[in-house]
Scaffold this active site. Structure first.
Site, PDB file in Angstrom:
ATOM      1  N   THR A  93       0.875  -1.178   0.000  1.00  0.00           N
ATOM      2  CA  THR A  93       0.000   0.000   0.000  1.00  0.00           C
ATOM      3  C   THR A  93       0.911   1.227   0.000  1.00  0.00           C
ATOM      4  O   THR A  93       1.662   1.440   0.967  1.00  0.00           O
ATOM      5  CB  THR A  93      -0.889   0.024   1.263  1.00  0.00           C
ATOM      6  OG1 THR A  93      -1.666  -1.166   1.299  1.00  0.00           O
ATOM      7  CG2 THR A  93      -1.812   1.229   1.238  1.00  0.00           C
ATOM      8  N   LYS A 168      -7.724   1.513  -2.980  1.00  0.00           N
ATOM      9  CA  LYS A 168      -7.354   1.035  -1.638  1.00  0.00           C
ATOM     10  C   LYS A 168      -7.481   2.153  -0.599  1.00  0.00           C
ATOM     11  O   LYS A 168      -8.068   1.967   0.467  1.00  0.00           O
ATOM     12  CB  LYS A 168      -5.919   0.495  -1.686  1.00  0.00           C
ATOM     13  CG  LYS A 168      -5.250   0.262  -0.354  1.00  0.00           C
ATOM     14  CD  LYS A 168      -5.677  -1.007   0.304  1.00  0.00           C
ATOM     15  CE  LYS A 168      -5.045  -1.129   1.690  1.00  0.00           C
ATOM     16  NZ  LYS A 168      -5.535  -2.280   2.420  1.00  0.00           N
ATOM     17  N   LYS A 243      -1.529   4.894   8.705  1.00  0.00           N
ATOM     18  CA  LYS A 243      -0.733   5.006   7.472  1.00  0.00           C
ATOM     19  C   LYS A 243      -1.660   5.229   6.271  1.00  0.00           C
ATOM     20  O   LYS A 243      -1.439   6.131   5.448  1.00  0.00           O
ATOM     21  CB  LYS A 243       0.089   3.729   7.269  1.00  0.00           C
ATOM     22  CG  LYS A 243       0.757   3.638   5.900  1.00  0.00           C
ATOM     23  CD  LYS A 243       1.326   2.263   5.579  1.00  0.00           C
ATOM     24  CE  LYS A 243       1.677   2.194   4.101  1.00  0.00           C
ATOM     25  NZ  LYS A 243       2.202   0.909   3.663  1.00  0.00           N
TER      26      LYS A 243
END
Ligand code: NAD
Length: 290
Positions: A93, A168, A243
């Site tokens: 990611t 995402k 994050k």
């Protein structure tokens, strides 16, 4: 197929093992000796540098911590070392801008590169039930799909390079927001004297329903088994949620998109992580609200 796998941590370890189970030859590299030992135990060939691992590989899969590391590994060790035409799949990611930039550099060097971040966590990585959201050309996607299917239950083409990362971070921004909203609702319901199982029974079949409530309920003993029933251990660490929220805010700033809920969710998860809960499951934030 001969597949190099770089980054065999919590996620990559299980993913590489599933490639082996599917009959692929996996050439593994990680900076951490313990990760390499685990990879060897699951049938991967192990190497002491990324360059050695990608040498002769038909495809490269990476599962690394962040965009700076992804850029460094591909620039220094993969481009020019992996055979011309090798398929490159970054499942980490990372930020959309870096994903697009590295994919552009790959294309200029003669490689098809796709971003293929995942949803499903460590459990999904081990079980081979991840969801992959893929950014890249249709031709690249057609080549990637059978490899990704060996590690996941759903492989979805999101669009051009970077689109997988975009999907995402937008998905996880919803997740961060709905988890906090669900925690606040349970905290308020409790203060108002509602039985929490009764509130769940009502809200889970009403308009307040979301994945955060019905698949990952933050209240112990309510709803299906979740990290709440395990002292908020395991699951999806608050630091990883933070994050992903920061990546969404970065993208929001770059595109001039106001993200009021995403911003507040990031503030709350920052405070939660700074109070020593970075490794606590992200649903544990309910304890700061109850
Ligand atoms: P991790 O820290 O367990 O694993 C990362 C691995 O990369 C480590 O083993 C580390 O030694 C290795 N590494 C770091 N720099 C390297 C380099 N230069 N060369 C080779 N190896 C290197 O992290 P993780 O939980 O496996 O997460 C990996 C990625 O997956 C992240 O981008 C994360 O955001 C994403 N992700 C994680 C989860 C989750 O639940 N853990 C869920 C979805 C997505």
């Amino acid at each position: 197929m001969i597949i190099a796998f770089i980054g065999l941590g919590n996620m990559g370890g299980g993913m590489a093992a599933n490639l082996v189970k599917a009959g692929h030859t996996v050439r593994a590299f990680d900076l951490a000796p313990a990760a390499l030992e685990r990879a060897a135990a699951s049938g991967c060939a192990t190497f002491t540098s990324a360059r050695e691992a990608v040498d002769g590989a038909e495809a490269v899969v990476s599962m690394l911590p962040n965009g700076a590391i992804v850029r460094a590994v591909y620039t220094a060790d993969v481009f020019g070392t992996a055979p011309a035409g090798a398929l490159l799949l970054d499942c980490s990611t990372i930020d959309v801008a870096t994903a697009r930039d590295v994919a552009d550099t790959a294309a200029a060097a003669g490689y098809a590169m796709l971003d293929a971040p995942v949803s499903g966590g460590i459990g999904g990585a081990n079980a081979g039930t991840l969801t992959f959201m893929v950014g890249g050309t249709p031709e690249g996607f057609a080549r990637a799909e059978p490899i990704l299917k060996a590690m996941g239950k759903a492989v979805i083409h999101a669009g051009a390079p970077g689109a997988g990362q975009a999907a995402k971070i937008c998905n996880n921004m919803i997740l961060g927001g709905t988890m906090i909203a669900t925690c606040e609702a349970f905290a308020l319901a409790e203060k108002l004297g509602l039985d929490l199982q009764t509130f769940y029974d009502i809200s889970s079949v009403s308009s307040g329903q979301s994945w955060s409530m019905t698949s990952y309920c933050p209240v112990p003993g309510v709803g299906p088994q979740s990290p709440a029933d395990n002292g908020y251990q395991g699951g999806f660490a608050a630091a990883l949620m933070l994050k992903d929220l920061k990546l969404a805010l970065e993208a929001g700033a770059a595109t001039g998109t106001p993200l009021a809920i995403g911003t507040r969710a990031a503030e709350l998860y920052t405070a939660f992580a700074e109070s020593g809960h970075g490794n606590t499951d992200f649903s544990g934030i309910i304890e700061t609200l109850r």
